[in-house]
Every structure is written in C-alpha cells, then in structure tokens.
Design an enzyme around this catalytic site. Structure first.
Site, PDB file in Angstrom:
ATOM      1  N   THR A 127       5.008   4.076 -11.998  1.00  0.00           N
ATOM      2  CA  THR A 127       5.047   4.053 -10.517  1.00  0.00           C
ATOM      3  C   THR A 127       6.529   4.017 -10.134  1.00  0.00           C
ATOM      4  O   THR A 127       7.387   4.390 -10.935  1.00  0.00           O
ATOM      5  CB  THR A 127       4.350   2.776  -9.983  1.00  0.00           C
ATOM      6  OG1 THR A 127       5.069   1.641 -10.501  1.00  0.00           O
ATOM      7  CG2 THR A 127       2.896   2.680 -10.405  1.00  0.00           C
TER       8      THR A 127
ATOM      9  N   ARG B  59       6.140  -2.607   4.402  1.00  0.00           N
ATOM     10  CA  ARG B  59       7.277  -2.863   5.290  1.00  0.00           C
ATOM     11  C   ARG B  59       7.997  -1.579   5.672  1.00  0.00           C
ATOM     12  O   ARG B  59       9.001  -1.622   6.371  1.00  0.00           O
ATOM     13  CB  ARG B  59       8.229  -3.849   4.635  1.00  0.00           C
ATOM     14  CG  ARG B  59       8.682  -3.417   3.263  1.00  0.00           C
ATOM     15  CD  ARG B  59       9.470  -4.485   2.565  1.00  0.00           C
ATOM     16  NE  ARG B  59       9.815  -4.040   1.228  1.00  0.00           N
ATOM     17  CZ  ARG B  59      10.660  -4.637   0.445  1.00  0.00           C
ATOM     18  NH1 ARG B  59      11.271  -5.726   0.860  1.00  0.00           N
ATOM     19  NH2 ARG B  59      10.912  -4.166  -0.745  1.00  0.00           N
TER      20      ARG B  59
ATOM     21  N   TYR C 209      10.813 -12.422 -14.132  1.00  0.00           N
ATOM     22  CA  TYR C 209       9.650 -11.604 -13.740  1.00  0.00           C
ATOM     23  C   TYR C 209       8.408 -12.170 -14.421  1.00  0.00           C
ATOM     24  O   TYR C 209       7.359 -12.340 -13.771  1.00  0.00           O
ATOM     25  CB  TYR C 209       9.863 -10.130 -14.111  1.00  0.00           C
ATOM     26  CG  TYR C 209       8.648  -9.279 -13.755  1.00  0.00           C
ATOM     27  CD1 TYR C 209       8.267  -9.110 -12.424  1.00  0.00           C
ATOM     28  CD2 TYR C 209       7.878  -8.687 -14.742  1.00  0.00           C
ATOM     29  CE1 TYR C 209       7.138  -8.366 -12.082  1.00  0.00           C
ATOM     30  CE2 TYR C 209       6.750  -7.932 -14.411  1.00  0.00           C
ATOM     31  CZ  TYR C 209       6.385  -7.774 -13.085  1.00  0.00           C
ATOM     32  OH  TYR C 209       5.260  -7.048 -12.749  1.00  0.00           O
TER      33      TYR C 209
ATOM     34  N   ALA D 171       0.819  -1.223   0.000  1.00  0.00           N
ATOM     35  CA  ALA D 171       0.000   0.000   0.000  1.00  0.00           C
ATOM     36  C   ALA D 171       0.849   1.268   0.000  1.00  0.00           C
ATOM     37  O   ALA D 171       0.321   2.363  -0.188  1.00  0.00           O
ATOM     38  CB  ALA D 171      -0.918  -0.014   1.220  1.00  0.00           C
ATOM     39  N   THR D 172       2.152   1.128   0.208  1.00  0.00           N
ATOM     40  CA  THR D 172       2.984   2.319   0.438  1.00  0.00           C
ATOM     41  C   THR D 172       3.491   2.993  -0.829  1.00  0.00           C
ATOM     42  O   THR D 172       4.237   3.973  -0.746  1.00  0.00           O
ATOM     43  CB  THR D 172       4.201   1.944   1.312  1.00  0.00           C
ATOM     44  OG1 THR D 172       4.868   0.826   0.702  1.00  0.00           O
ATOM     45  CG2 THR D 172       3.774   1.580   2.716  1.00  0.00           C
TER      46      THR D 172
ATOM     47  N   GLY E 119      -0.597  -3.316 -18.042  1.00  0.00           N
ATOM     48  CA  GLY E 119       0.595  -3.092 -18.854  1.00  0.00           C
ATOM     49  C   GLY E 119       1.453  -2.049 -18.142  1.00  0.00           C
ATOM     50  O   GLY E 119       1.469  -1.994 -16.910  1.00  0.00           O
TER      51      GLY E 119
HETATM   52  P1  NDP Z   1       5.847   0.125  -6.719  1.00  0.00           P
HETATM   53  O1  NDP Z   1       7.295  -0.207  -6.670  1.00  0.00           O
HETATM   54  O2  NDP Z   1       5.449   1.542  -6.840  1.00  0.00           O
HETATM   55  O3  NDP Z   1       5.097  -0.514  -5.457  1.00  0.00           O
HETATM   56  C1  NDP Z   1       5.363  -1.822  -5.030  1.00  0.00           C
HETATM   57  C2  NDP Z   1       4.784  -2.004  -3.632  1.00  0.00           C
HETATM   58  O4  NDP Z   1       5.023  -3.369  -3.219  1.00  0.00           O
HETATM   59  C3  NDP Z   1       5.481  -1.104  -2.601  1.00  0.00           C
HETATM   60  O5  NDP Z   1       4.567  -0.693  -1.617  1.00  0.00           O
HETATM   61  C4  NDP Z   1       6.513  -2.047  -2.008  1.00  0.00           C
HETATM   62  O6  NDP Z   1       6.944  -1.695  -0.719  1.00  0.00           O
HETATM   63  C5  NDP Z   1       5.707  -3.331  -1.965  1.00  0.00           C
HETATM   64  N1  NDP Z   1       6.591  -4.470  -1.773  1.00  0.00           N
HETATM   65  C6  NDP Z   1       7.576  -4.899  -2.606  1.00  0.00           C
HETATM   66  N2  NDP Z   1       8.209  -5.943  -2.066  1.00  0.00           N
HETATM   67  C7  NDP Z   1       7.611  -6.177  -0.865  1.00  0.00           C
HETATM   68  C8  NDP Z   1       7.820  -7.114   0.168  1.00  0.00           C
HETATM   69  N3  NDP Z   1       8.781  -8.054   0.084  1.00  0.00           N
HETATM   70  N4  NDP Z   1       7.021  -7.076   1.273  1.00  0.00           N
HETATM   71  C9  NDP Z   1       6.057  -6.142   1.369  1.00  0.00           C
HETATM   72  N5  NDP Z   1       5.811  -5.218   0.428  1.00  0.00           N
HETATM   73  C10 NDP Z   1       6.580  -5.238  -0.667  1.00  0.00           C
HETATM   74  O7  NDP Z   1       5.283  -0.719  -7.952  1.00  0.00           O
HETATM   75  P2  NDP Z   1       3.799  -0.913  -8.549  1.00  0.00           P
HETATM   76  O8  NDP Z   1       2.805  -0.152  -7.768  1.00  0.00           O
HETATM   77  O9  NDP Z   1       3.882  -0.661  -9.992  1.00  0.00           O
HETATM   78  O10 NDP Z   1       3.628  -2.473  -8.335  1.00  0.00           O
HETATM   79  C11 NDP Z   1       2.511  -3.048  -7.681  1.00  0.00           C
HETATM   80  C12 NDP Z   1       2.171  -4.369  -8.329  1.00  0.00           C
HETATM   81  O11 NDP Z   1       1.783  -4.142  -9.681  1.00  0.00           O
HETATM   82  C13 NDP Z   1       3.335  -5.365  -8.395  1.00  0.00           C
HETATM   83  O12 NDP Z   1       2.837  -6.654  -8.101  1.00  0.00           O
HETATM   84  C14 NDP Z   1       3.793  -5.285  -9.846  1.00  0.00           C
HETATM   85  O13 NDP Z   1       4.402  -6.474 -10.268  1.00  0.00           O
HETATM   86  C15 NDP Z   1       2.458  -5.048 -10.529  1.00  0.00           C
HETATM   87  N6  NDP Z   1       2.536  -4.475 -11.860  1.00  0.00           N
HETATM   88  C16 NDP Z   1       3.144  -3.273 -12.091  1.00  0.00           C
HETATM   89  C17 NDP Z   1       3.183  -2.744 -13.365  1.00  0.00           C
HETATM   90  C18 NDP Z   1       3.891  -1.472 -13.686  1.00  0.00           C
HETATM   91  O14 NDP Z   1       4.177  -1.244 -14.893  1.00  0.00           O
HETATM   92  N7  NDP Z   1       4.175  -0.615 -12.732  1.00  0.00           N
HETATM   93  C19 NDP Z   1       2.512  -3.436 -14.487  1.00  0.00           C
HETATM   94  C20 NDP Z   1       1.923  -4.684 -14.128  1.00  0.00           C
HETATM   95  C21 NDP Z   1       1.907  -5.163 -12.860  1.00  0.00           C
HETATM   96  P3  NDP Z   1       8.464  -1.105  -0.523  1.00  0.00           P
HETATM   97  O15 NDP Z   1       8.387   0.306  -1.032  1.00  0.00           O
HETATM   98  O16 NDP Z   1       8.703  -1.261   0.931  1.00  0.00           O
HETATM   99  O17 NDP Z   1       9.369  -1.962  -1.366  1.00  0.00           O
HETATM  100  C1  8X3 Z   2       4.955  -4.652 -15.356  1.00  0.00           C
HETATM  101  C2  8X3 Z   2       4.774  -4.466 -16.809  1.00  0.00           C
HETATM  102  O1  8X3 Z   2       5.856  -4.818 -19.082  1.00  0.00           O
HETATM  103  O2  8X3 Z   2       7.276  -4.003 -17.296  1.00  0.00           O
HETATM  104  O3  8X3 Z   2       4.437  -5.870 -14.916  1.00  0.00           O
HETATM  105  O4  8X3 Z   2       6.549  -6.287 -17.342  1.00  0.00           O
HETATM  106  S1  8X3 Z   2       6.181  -4.925 -17.666  1.00  0.00           S
END
Ligand code: NDP
Ligand code: 8X3
Length: 251
Positions: free
Chosen positions: A187, A35, A152, A12-13, A183
């Site tokens: 972030t 975390r 990944y 959520a962070t 996609g």
């Molecule tokens: P961010 O890096 O902005 O956010 C990731 C979040 O996951 C952070 O709050 C992070 O906390 C938390 N996190 C990571 N590792 C852990 C851990 N071991 N324990 C607890 N919390 C953890 O990325 P996104 O918001 O983009 O990613 C969110 C989800 O969306 C992921 O599952 C990602 O794979 C998925 N996704 C993202 C895409 C993109 O293009 N951005 C596309 C498709 C899917 P902390 O800051 O403490 O690491």
């Molecule tokens: C995040 C999208 O295309 O970087 O899951 O894998 S991509």
C-alpha cells in the site's frame, strides 16, 4: 436512506481502508473518514455509484474534532453497526537509540490514541443500541517484535491489548470485537514509513508477491459476515511468501 447497516471506516483514503470501502460498498451504507478532503470527495463520488456515502473529515489524533464529527452525525447516519479502526502508519525504521521522537509521537498518537478516540465516541452509540462490531487493524508487528520495529511494534502490541480489553469489557453489551493482523501489504505504508523514498519502499515488497489491500478487504468482509453467533476474535494474514516478520521467501 435505505435500511442497510452502516459501517464507519477510518483511513479510507488509501490502501487497506480504500479497498475495504469498495468491498463493503456492496453491502453497507458507508461513513468514510480521512483527513484529505480531496481524496475523500473523489472516493465518495466513486462509492456513491453503489451505496449511500457520508464523508467525515478529521485527523484521528484530534480528539475534539473526532468527538465533534462523530457527534454531528444525523439520525440517519449515527447508528453505526460496524467500526473499522484502520487509520495508522509506521514512521521510520531505526534502532531505538537512533529513532526520532517526532516519529514515536506520530505512531503512538495515531495508532493507539487515535484508535481510542474514535472508538470512545462510536462506542457511546453502540452501547446505547446494544449492538455493534469493532474491527481493529493490528499487525504481525503486534504479535512479534522485529529489528528496528520497536515503537511501531509497541503501538501495534498496544492495539492487541486494546482489542482484548474491548472484547472483555464489551462482552455484556452484545458488541463483537475482532482484530485482523496483516503481514506485508503493498500500500502507501512503506512510502510513509520511509518518508517518500520510492526505491526503499519498493524494496520491501520486491520478489514477494505480497498481499494487497483487496486481500485484507476480503478477510474483513468474511469476518463481518460470519453468523451472528460467531466472532473471529483474532486473525493473522500473511502472504504465502512470508513466514514471520523476518522470514521471507524472495524470488
Ligand atoms: P496507507 O498509508 O496506504 O493508508 C493509511 C491510511 O490511514 C490513510 O488513509 C491515511 O490517511 C490514514 N491516516 C494515517 N494517519 C492518520 C491520521 N492521523 N488521521 C486520519 N487518518 C490517518 O497504509 P495501509 O493501508 O497499509 O495501513 C492501514 C492500516 O493497516 C494501518 O493501521 C497499518 O498500521 C496497518 N497495517 C499495514 C500493513 C502493511 O504492510 N501495509 C501490515 C499490517 C498492518 P492520509 O493519507 O491522510 O495519511
Ligand atoms: C505492517 C507490517 O512488517 O512492516 O504492519 O510491520 S510490518
């Protein structure tokens, strides 16, 4: 505490998880997980202006801590209606023979095993209550493999299989399972993948008018708010400029 339904959001962070927390604060009591205690407390202060908020601090890879934190929820908070399995990241973008084992471990431990640990303990509650909705954040990377995406992609293909398995096995327990596959979303994702290389991270999104966290948060809210008889089982969400993992229309 009021009678609002309860949603638990991991990761959520930052990014999608943070946007989703703000979106869902209009409707649900929130258990926000992360975390980073400082960020969790900061977010909690903001969200508390709109709803009841509980913070849970744990690393999803730590199964003992996940169990203890979820088990520690008081009667007011334990009846979780919605679980959003969002925590996750990519680490590295390398040819498979050049990849780092530490990056592979991180992705499999977080994106796959972490999601399972959280689900396990929340499912104990949902099954007892004979209700619930799990939303797994997959990815287009879980639908098609792209060059250097290898592990990944494997982790998100695993999420895809887990979501399907959950939907089948939980069907008789009255629990909906949905998977949302974004996609490119701008972030902190690419900063993590490229180990804080800002220039490389910016280049992923440049000229794309990419998705942002709020776009995915709105889709999550839509999926949650479908009528009780409807389940959006699997949905892929792309920016207009993205046709596939590798076909992009950059301006
Ligand atoms: P961010 O890096 O902005 O956010 C990731 C979040 O996951 C952070 O709050 C992070 O906390 C938390 N996190 C990571 N590792 C852990 C851990 N071991 N324990 C607890 N919390 C953890 O990325 P996104 O918001 O983009 O990613 C969110 C989800 O969306 C992921 O599952 C990602 O794979 C998925 N996704 C993202 C895409 C993109 O293009 N951005 C596309 C498709 C899917 P902390 O800051 O403490 O690491
Ligand atoms: C995040 C999208 O295309 O970087 O899951 O894998 S991509």
């Amino acid at each position: 505490m009021s009678e609002k339904k309860i949603a638990l959001i991991t990761g959520a962070t930052s990014g999608i998880g943070e946007s989703t927390s703000f979106e869902l604060a209009n409707q649900f009591s929130l258990i926000i997980c992360g975390r980073n205690k400082y960020k969790l407390d900061e977010l909690s202060n903001e969200l508390s202006k709109k709803t009841n908020v509980k913070t849970l601090e744990f690393d999803v890879r730590d199964k003992k801590d996940v169990r203890e934190k979820i088990s520690s929820l008081s009667d007011d908070w334990k009846n979780i209606d919605i679980l959003i399995n969002n925590a996750g990241n990519a680490h590295g973008l390398d040819f498979i023979h050049e990849g780092k084992i530490s990056d592979w471990d991180m992705m499999i431990d977080t994106n796959v095993k972490g999601l399972l640990y959280v689900s396990k303990y929340v499912l104990n509650i949902m099954i007892e209550n004979n209700r619930g909705h799990i939303i797994n954040i997959g990815s287009i990377a879980g639908k098609e493999v792209y060059p250097k995406g290898n592990i990944y992609c494997a982790s998100k293909f695993a999420v895809d299989a887990i979501s399907n398995g959950m939907r089948i096995d939980l069907n008789k327990h009255n629990i909906k399972v949905s998977q949302i596959n974004p996609g490119l979303v701008e972030t902190n994702f690419s900063m993590v993948r490229f180990k804080n290389d800002q220039e490389r991270s910016n280049s992923v999104y440049s000229g794309l008018n990419p998705l942002v966290g709020d776009d995915i948060a709105k889709v999550i809210s839509y999926v949650i708010n479908c009528p009780e008889n409807v389940n959006i089982s699997d949905i892929t969400v792309l920016a207009k400029s993205q046709a596939s993992s590798t076909v992009l229309n950059r301006k």
